[in-house]
Write a protein that holds these residues in place. Structure first.
Motif, PDB file in Angstrom:
ATOM      1  N   TRP A  82       0.838  -1.208   0.000  1.00  0.00           N
ATOM      2  CA  TRP A  82       0.000   0.000   0.000  1.00  0.00           C
ATOM      3  C   TRP A  82       0.871   1.255   0.000  1.00  0.00           C
ATOM      4  O   TRP A  82       0.643   2.181  -0.785  1.00  0.00           O
ATOM      5  N   HIS A  83       1.839   1.298   0.912  1.00  0.00           N
ATOM      6  CA  HIS A  83       2.687   2.490   1.051  1.00  0.00           C
ATOM      7  C   HIS A  83       3.477   2.730  -0.228  1.00  0.00           C
ATOM      8  O   HIS A  83       3.570   3.865  -0.713  1.00  0.00           O
ATOM      9  N   LEU A 118      -4.858   8.256   0.374  1.00  0.00           N
ATOM     10  CA  LEU A 118      -4.322   8.892   1.581  1.00  0.00           C
ATOM     11  C   LEU A 118      -4.289   7.921   2.754  1.00  0.00           C
ATOM     12  O   LEU A 118      -3.321   7.875   3.524  1.00  0.00           O
ATOM     13  N   LEU A 119      -5.339   7.118   2.898  1.00  0.00           N
ATOM     14  CA  LEU A 119      -5.394   6.163   4.008  1.00  0.00           C
ATOM     15  C   LEU A 119      -4.355   5.060   3.842  1.00  0.00           C
ATOM     16  O   LEU A 119      -3.709   4.652   4.809  1.00  0.00           O
ATOM     17  N   LYS A 120      -4.188   4.588   2.630  1.00  0.00           N
ATOM     18  CA  LYS A 120      -3.212   3.521   2.400  1.00  0.00           C
ATOM     19  C   LYS A 120      -1.776   4.007   2.601  1.00  0.00           C
ATOM     20  O   LYS A 120      -0.891   3.229   2.965  1.00  0.00           O
ATOM     21  N   ASN A 121      -1.551   5.296   2.370  1.00  0.00           N
ATOM     22  CA  ASN A 121      -0.190   5.820   2.471  1.00  0.00           C
ATOM     23  C   ASN A 121       0.191   6.213   3.898  1.00  0.00           C
ATOM     24  O   ASN A 121       1.379   6.344   4.204  1.00  0.00           O
ATOM     25  N   ASP A 133     -10.134  -2.292   8.433  1.00  0.00           N
ATOM     26  CA  ASP A 133     -11.529  -2.538   8.030  1.00  0.00           C
ATOM     27  C   ASP A 133     -12.040  -1.372   7.189  1.00  0.00           C
ATOM     28  O   ASP A 133     -12.724  -1.571   6.174  1.00  0.00           O
ATOM     29  N   VAL A 134     -11.717  -0.146   7.596  1.00  0.00           N
ATOM     30  CA  VAL A 134     -12.124   1.026   6.828  1.00  0.00           C
ATOM     31  C   VAL A 134     -11.485   0.998   5.443  1.00  0.00           C
ATOM     32  O   VAL A 134     -12.157   1.175   4.417  1.00  0.00           O
ATOM     33  N   VAL A 135     -10.181   0.749   5.406  1.00  0.00           N
ATOM     34  CA  VAL A 135      -9.456   0.767   4.131  1.00  0.00           C
ATOM     35  C   VAL A 135      -9.974  -0.310   3.177  1.00  0.00           C
ATOM     36  O   VAL A 135     -10.216  -0.055   1.990  1.00  0.00           O
ATOM     37  N   THR A 136     -10.165  -1.530   3.685  1.00  0.00           N
ATOM     38  CA  THR A 136     -10.596  -2.619   2.800  1.00  0.00           C
ATOM     39  C   THR A 136     -12.054  -2.467   2.371  1.00  0.00           C
ATOM     40  O   THR A 136     -12.414  -2.833   1.240  1.00  0.00           O
TER      41      THR A 136
END
Length: 496
Positions: A82-83, A118-121, A133-136
């Protein structure tokens, strides 16, 4: 990791876990079936690896040290990817926010896809389960190609719940990165809530408008629209895509029963089976759907991707003394004559009956084909070779009966009674559960499977599959035509 999948066969569908059924549901949301089969799902869709809702579907079993170690390693790998994959993209987004990046307002102008980036980074040296859970849930919403409002509504509801769970457990983050995370998810929750409310309004406005028209207009178009709208709402409720309270369930149950009274009166096409099941499926539009006719190469590709990677066979008996009608009826099933689906009688419901070999040995396809020919011994009878494509949602007859009794009968009793009594138990000499296709449709399924014939050894040689929606079928572009009643030899007839 996520790229793996199960391949149940035959009556094994009795034993599908909740996770396997969730995989089917999610898979059906993708326009391109390859999306769910390729290895790229390990990095681009991590729902099956990290989302706790999915991982806990079959119960919270105690993790062994080995399983825990495997999960943590998978989690670390995915977060690292992800990053890496978002590092350049984040730089391009840096100038788009307004105000402090620790406030929700800063992210108001970002799209859902940009918020996912933004969330994955955001790297804090490892994410919590609530965060992932939010990201997926978000990446799933951003990845699928949803065409119906109910599936979208369900995805929005799940993401909203994950956002709420995260923000409740992170009331006062102390680090800058923690504050940024909460701000992004807080803004995400606002966007999702607004979108969910809009979908909710669209759903119920459409249903109620169809009902209001139906009350004063009993034309075929009005009745069919009301039937389709109420079918989709009740089906979504039964599948937990949308929540109806007890009062709402009673209201829509009464409405649906009244609509079905009018559906019973409707005519069917000359080429159709004049049953109440046919009339219901005409009203909801399923009988207008067509199968996919493909050449051998494409057929083999579909078969390989199928959750049931075995050939199916379907035989149509030509009327005695009218052998030419076999090909005509075959072209009707294939959708080449622009007529609606003929839903045959049968012990497991109404639809297109097919056989599939019981064993894993492809050589036993011949046994399945030969058995299927027993339903077409007259001159001119034809046989198709078929596969179940990515649209197929399969349920076994036993599980279906239990779900209908346990779920539909309790939540929508008037609808249940109409379906259960809509067709006679016996049709000529045939005894069976002819109502099952209607139950399957309301529960979100379009194919029913049950045990086929018993061999001399007392074992079934093939399973029966009943498709009540032709679009789940991919058909080889040639059918076999029986030369005569006395000669089992066949000739090939092209379908294109």
């Amino acid at each position: 990791m996520s790229g793996s999948r199960t391949r149940p066969s035959g009556m094994g569908s009795d034993y599908k876990t909740k996770q396997e059924r969730e995989r089917e549901r999610i898979g059906s949301l993708f326009t391109d079936p390859q999306t769910m089969q390729s290895e790229v799902t390990q990095t681009d869709l991590s729902y099956f690896d990290l989302n706790t809702r999915f991982r806990n579907l079959d119960g919270k079993e105690k993790l062994t040290e080995e399983k825990k170690k495997t999960y943590l390693k998978t989690k670390e790998t995915i977060e690292s990817i992800w990053h890496q994959k978002t590092s350049d993209k984040v730089k391009n987004l840096a100038s788009q926010g307004h105000g402090l990046n620790t406030s929700e307002g800063y992210y108001a102008s970002f799209s859902l896809k940009e918020l996912e980036i933004l969330l994955k980074n955001n790297d804090r040296g490892g994410n919590s389960e609530e965060y992932n859970d939010v990201v997926t849930d978000l990446e799933l919403l951003n990845s699928v190609n949803v065409v119906d409002v109910y599936s979208t509504y369900s995805l929005l509801s799940r993401l909203q719940a994950s956002c709420q769970k995260y923000t409740k457990t992170r009331r006062r983050p102390w680090s800058t990165k923690g504050k940024i995370r909460k701000a992004i998810i807080g803004q995400l929750e606002k966007k999702i809530t607004t979108e969910k409310e809009e979908h909710h309004r669209r759903i119920f406005d459409s249903v109620d408008q169809a009902w209001d028209t139906f009350v004063t207009d009993k034309s075929v178009a009005s009745v069919n629209r009301a039937c389709k709208e109420h079918f989709e709402l009740i089906s979504a409720s039964l599948q937990d895509k949308i929540t109806l309270d007890s009062t709402e369930k009673r209201k829509y149950d009464v409405r649906m029963r009244e609509i079905l009274t009018e559906v019973e009166k409707q005519p069917v096409d000359a080429e159709q089976n004049p049953t109440k099941t046919t009339r219901l499926f005409n009203a909801i539009g399923w009988t207008s759907r067509k199968p996919h006719i493909v050449d051998e190469d494409e057929f083999n590709e579909v078969l390989e991707r199928s959750e049931y990677p075995k050939k199916l066979y379907h035989t149509i008996a030509a009327p005695k003394y009218e052998p030419e009608k076999g090909v005509t009826m075959g072209r009707q099933l294939a959708g080449l004559s622009n007529t609606r689906h003929y839903m045959s009688h049968g012990i497991y419901g109404k639809g297109t009956y097919m056989t599939m070999r019981k064993s894993d040995d492809p050589e036993d396809d011949l046994v399945s084909s030969e058995h299927c020919w027993t339903y077409g011994k007259t001159e001119g009878s034809v046989q198709f070779t078929l596969a179940l494509n990515e649209r197929a949602r399969v349920i076994s007859t036993g599980v279906l009966e239990k779900q209908a009794n346990d779920i539909i009968s309790k939540q929508f009793p008037k609808l249940y009674d109409w379906i259960r009594t809509s067709e006679p138990m016996a049709v000529k000499m045939l005894i069976g559960k002819h109502w099952q296709s209607s139950f399957a449709a309301f529960l979100g399924y379009n194919v029913i499977t049950g045990m086929g014939t018993i061999s001399s050894k007392g074992e079934p040689t093939c399973d029966y599959f009943v498709a009540c929606d032709r679009s789940v079928l991919t058909i080889l572009d040639e059918m076999q035509r029986r030369i005569s009643a006395d000669n089992p030899m066949t000739t090939t007839v092209g379908l294109k």
